[in-house]
Design an enzyme around this catalytic site. Structure first.
Site, PDB file in Angstrom:
ATOM      1  N   ASP A  15      15.074  37.140  24.466  1.00 22.94           N
ATOM      2  CA  ASP A  15      14.441  36.035  23.728  1.00 22.94           C
ATOM      3  C   ASP A  15      13.929  35.014  24.743  1.00 22.94           C
ATOM      4  O   ASP A  15      14.335  35.022  25.913  1.00 22.94           O
ATOM      5  CB  ASP A  15      15.452  35.360  22.780  1.00 22.94           C
ATOM      6  CG  ASP A  15      14.829  34.196  22.025  1.00 22.94           C
ATOM      7  OD1 ASP A  15      13.662  34.311  21.603  1.00 22.94           O
ATOM      8  OD2 ASP A  15      15.491  33.149  21.882  1.00 22.94           O
ATOM      9  N   SER A  16      13.090  34.117  24.278  1.00 26.71           N
ATOM     10  CA  SER A  16      12.609  33.045  25.149  1.00 26.71           C
ATOM     11  C   SER A  16      13.734  32.080  25.519  1.00 26.71           C
ATOM     12  O   SER A  16      13.618  31.344  26.488  1.00 26.71           O
ATOM     13  CB  SER A  16      11.490  32.284  24.445  1.00 26.71           C
ATOM     14  OG  SER A  16      11.942  31.829  23.188  1.00 26.71           O
ATOM     15  N   TYR A  47       8.089  29.614  24.152  1.00 23.67           N
ATOM     16  CA  TYR A  47       6.950  30.522  24.211  1.00 23.67           C
ATOM     17  C   TYR A  47       5.924  30.158  23.123  1.00 23.67           C
ATOM     18  O   TYR A  47       4.738  30.433  23.271  1.00 23.67           O
ATOM     19  CB  TYR A  47       7.392  31.966  23.939  1.00 23.67           C
ATOM     20  CG  TYR A  47       8.049  32.688  25.094  1.00 23.67           C
ATOM     21  CD1 TYR A  47       8.476  32.038  26.251  1.00 23.67           C
ATOM     22  CD2 TYR A  47       8.244  34.065  25.022  1.00 23.67           C
ATOM     23  CE1 TYR A  47       9.080  32.739  27.287  1.00 23.67           C
ATOM     24  CE2 TYR A  47       8.833  34.774  26.045  1.00 23.67           C
ATOM     25  CZ  TYR A  47       9.255  34.109  27.174  1.00 23.67           C
ATOM     26  OH  TYR A  47       9.851  34.818  28.193  1.00 23.67           O
ATOM     27  N   GLY A  48       6.418  29.572  22.033  1.00 20.00           N
ATOM     28  CA  GLY A  48       5.604  29.417  20.818  1.00 20.00           C
ATOM     29  C   GLY A  48       4.345  28.589  20.978  1.00 20.00           C
ATOM     30  O   GLY A  48       3.412  28.709  20.200  1.00 20.00           O
ATOM     31  N   CYS A  78      12.798  37.743  19.597  1.00 21.69           N
ATOM     32  CA  CYS A  78      11.945  36.552  19.638  1.00 21.69           C
ATOM     33  C   CYS A  78      10.721  36.873  18.791  1.00 21.69           C
ATOM     34  O   CYS A  78      10.017  37.859  19.067  1.00 21.69           O
ATOM     35  CB  CYS A  78      11.544  36.263  21.081  1.00 21.69           C
ATOM     36  SG  CYS A  78      10.338  34.929  21.272  1.00 21.69           S
ATOM     37  N   ASN A  79      10.479  36.078  17.777  1.00 17.02           N
ATOM     38  CA  ASN A  79       9.333  36.340  16.895  1.00 17.02           C
ATOM     39  C   ASN A  79       8.023  36.222  17.655  1.00 17.02           C
ATOM     40  O   ASN A  79       7.110  37.016  17.471  1.00 17.02           O
ATOM     41  CB  ASN A  79       9.341  35.355  15.731  1.00 17.02           C
ATOM     42  CG  ASN A  79      10.447  35.636  14.753  1.00 17.02           C
ATOM     43  OD1 ASN A  79      10.247  36.348  13.778  1.00 17.02           O
ATOM     44  ND2 ASN A  79      11.626  35.115  14.998  1.00 17.02           N
ATOM     45  N   THR A  80       7.931  35.197  18.521  1.00 16.65           N
ATOM     46  CA  THR A  80       6.681  34.956  19.237  1.00 16.65           C
ATOM     47  C   THR A  80       6.363  36.129  20.166  1.00 16.65           C
ATOM     48  O   THR A  80       5.243  36.649  20.173  1.00 16.65           O
ATOM     49  CB  THR A  80       6.791  33.642  20.038  1.00 16.65           C
ATOM     50  OG1 THR A  80       7.143  32.589  19.128  1.00 16.65           O
ATOM     51  CG2 THR A  80       5.502  33.299  20.719  1.00 16.65           C
ATOM     52  N   GLU A 158      17.623  23.121  18.628  1.00 12.81           N
ATOM     53  CA  GLU A 158      18.200  23.039  19.985  1.00 12.81           C
ATOM     54  C   GLU A 158      19.084  21.799  20.111  1.00 12.81           C
ATOM     55  O   GLU A 158      20.118  21.817  20.763  1.00 12.81           O
ATOM     56  CB  GLU A 158      17.078  22.945  21.020  1.00 12.81           C
ATOM     57  CG  GLU A 158      16.250  24.192  21.138  1.00 12.81           C
ATOM     58  CD  GLU A 158      16.565  24.993  22.395  1.00 12.81           C
ATOM     59  OE1 GLU A 158      16.971  24.391  23.391  1.00 12.81           O
ATOM     60  OE2 GLU A 158      16.413  26.229  22.344  1.00 12.81           O
ATOM     61  N   CYS A 192      11.140  32.469  12.919  1.00  6.04           N
ATOM     62  CA  CYS A 192      11.425  31.976  14.272  1.00  6.04           C
ATOM     63  C   CYS A 192      12.940  32.048  14.430  1.00  6.04           C
ATOM     64  O   CYS A 192      13.677  31.701  13.503  1.00  6.04           O
ATOM     65  CB  CYS A 192      10.929  30.536  14.414  1.00  6.04           C
ATOM     66  SG  CYS A 192      11.487  29.745  15.927  1.00  6.04           S
ATOM     67  N   THR A 193      13.385  32.490  15.600  1.00  6.17           N
ATOM     68  CA  THR A 193      14.820  32.710  15.795  1.00  6.17           C
ATOM     69  C   THR A 193      15.653  31.434  15.637  1.00  6.17           C
ATOM     70  O   THR A 193      16.848  31.513  15.385  1.00  6.17           O
ATOM     71  CB  THR A 193      15.068  33.253  17.214  1.00  6.17           C
ATOM     72  OG1 THR A 193      14.357  32.420  18.141  1.00  6.17           O
ATOM     73  CG2 THR A 193      14.598  34.679  17.324  1.00  6.17           C
ATOM     74  N   HIS A 194      15.034  30.276  15.810  1.00  2.00           N
ATOM     75  CA  HIS A 194      15.793  29.022  15.709  1.00  2.00           C
ATOM     76  C   HIS A 194      16.036  28.593  14.261  1.00  2.00           C
ATOM     77  O   HIS A 194      16.932  27.793  13.989  1.00  2.00           O
ATOM     78  CB  HIS A 194      15.040  27.895  16.413  1.00  2.00           C
ATOM     79  CG  HIS A 194      15.144  27.932  17.900  1.00  2.00           C
ATOM     80  ND1 HIS A 194      14.633  28.970  18.652  1.00  2.00           N
ATOM     81  CD2 HIS A 194      15.697  27.061  18.777  1.00  2.00           C
ATOM     82  CE1 HIS A 194      14.868  28.729  19.930  1.00  2.00           C
ATOM     83  NE2 HIS A 194      15.504  27.575  20.026  1.00  2.00           N
TER      84      HIS A 194
HETATM   85  N1  DGL Z   1      12.224  32.436  20.101  1.00  2.00           N
HETATM   86  C1  DGL Z   1      11.007  31.862  19.582  1.00  2.00           C
HETATM   87  C2  DGL Z   1      10.596  32.594  18.302  1.00  2.00           C
HETATM   88  O1  DGL Z   1      11.392  33.241  17.659  1.00  2.00           O
HETATM   89  C3  DGL Z   1      11.159  30.387  19.280  1.00  2.00           C
HETATM   90  C4  DGL Z   1      11.268  29.510  20.503  1.00  2.00           C
HETATM   91  C5  DGL Z   1      10.031  29.543  21.380  1.00  2.00           C
HETATM   92  O2  DGL Z   1       8.970  29.017  20.984  1.00  2.00           O
HETATM   93  O3  DGL Z   1      10.129  30.104  22.465  1.00  2.00           O
HETATM   94  O4  DGL Z   1       9.445  32.543  17.940  1.00  2.00           O
END
Ligand code: DGL
Length: 275
Positions: A15-16, A47-48, A78-80, A158, A192-194
């Site tokens: 993941d990011s 990353y987003g 990570c979705n992105t 976060e 998004c994972t968050h």
């Molecule tokens: N992990 C990213 C996602 O699931 C969210 C955090 C990021 O923007 O890196 O899209």
């Protein structure tokens, strides 16, 4: 670098940052006998908001690091990165398998009802690419999908400000950007994972009865099915190990990541790596 898999190798999870620990937690529950290596690219989070070129480059470098450790399956938690780079990562990992989180998330959403009205909450990059829209359309052409970029929710999660009036106000503010009809979807997808950490707050903002889904458990089920189909499930019969790698900030990873993993972590639990 290993290009063939044996069942005693770990699953690599990337993941990011720490958000993918929500997926890691589901993987541990579904596959308790598997060794797991998690890499959070905390030096380059988020990353987003980055361009597709940068996201793909970062994701390929993180994957290469996990390949060098020796893994039998890569889960892009990570979705992105899944939205931008899944095909590139599949080519890089071939013949070893890669699972992203967007398709499992779309499956979870479609399982709530055919022809449903979905609202995807995600990062800017995931929304820009229409990743969930395409994945849902492949499963249910009668569904309607709207996507809303909610970058600030990443920072809220976060910071741990996931409940209370500030969180409710910020989620409500994002919803106000939608036209009135789009504010009452049948299903909200936490793309998004968050965002699973904000599930209770999002539930307070949407109409009662709105389904709220994320991709963690469906991704874990997809990983289980993939390992079964390739006869790559660990046969050791003992509890799997966990290694946590990060590219920066072991103390912050431990503090924030513990909330995402639902377990207490210390900086000594985190190995810092350079990609
Ligand atoms: N992990 C990213 C996602 O699931 C969210 C955090 C990021 O923007 O890196 O899209």
């Amino acid at each position: 670098m290993k290009t063939s898999a044996t069942s005693d190798l770990p699953i690599g999870v990337f993941d990011s940052g720490v958000g993918g620990l929500t997926v890691l937690q589901a993987l541990r529950a579904a596959l308790p006998g598997e060794d797991l290596i998690y890499l959070g690219d905390t030096a380059r989070l988020p990353y987003g908001t980055k361009s597709p070129g940068s996201i793909a480059r970062y994701a390929c470098q993180a994957t290469q690091h996990l390949q060098q450790q020796g893994i039998k399956l890569l889960v892009v938690a990570c979705n992105t990165a899944s939205a931008v780079a899944l095909e590139a990562l599949r080519e890089q990992m071939a013949p070893l398998p890669v699972i992203g989180v967007v398709e499992p998330g779309a499956s979870a959403a479609v399982a709530t009802g055919i022809g449903a009205d979905h609202l995807v909450l995600a990062t800017e990059a995931t929304v820009r690419l229409g990743a969930y829209r395409k994945a849902i359309a492949a499963l249910d052409q009668t569904a309607s999908v709207r996507e809303l970029a909610c970058e600030l929710l990443v920072s809220l999660a976060e910071e741990g400000w996931t409940e209370g009036s500030i969180a409710v106000d910020i989620v409500s503010r994002y919803f106000e950007q939608l036209e009135a009809a789009a504010r009452t979807p049948d299903c909200v997808i936490l793309g998004c994972t968050h965002f699973p950490l904000l599930r209770n707050t999002i539930a307070r903002v949407v109409e009662p009865g709105t389904r709220i889904v994320d991709s963690a458990s469906t991704t874990a089920q997809a990983a289980l099915a993939m390992l079964d189909s390739l006869h790559l499930r660990s046969s050791r019969g003992t509890a799997g190990s966990l290694r946590l790698l990060a590219t920066d900030g072991a103390m912050r990873f431990a503090r924030v990541g513990g909330r995402f993993l639902g377990a207490s972590l210390s900086a000594d639990d985190i190995e810092l790596v350079d990609l």
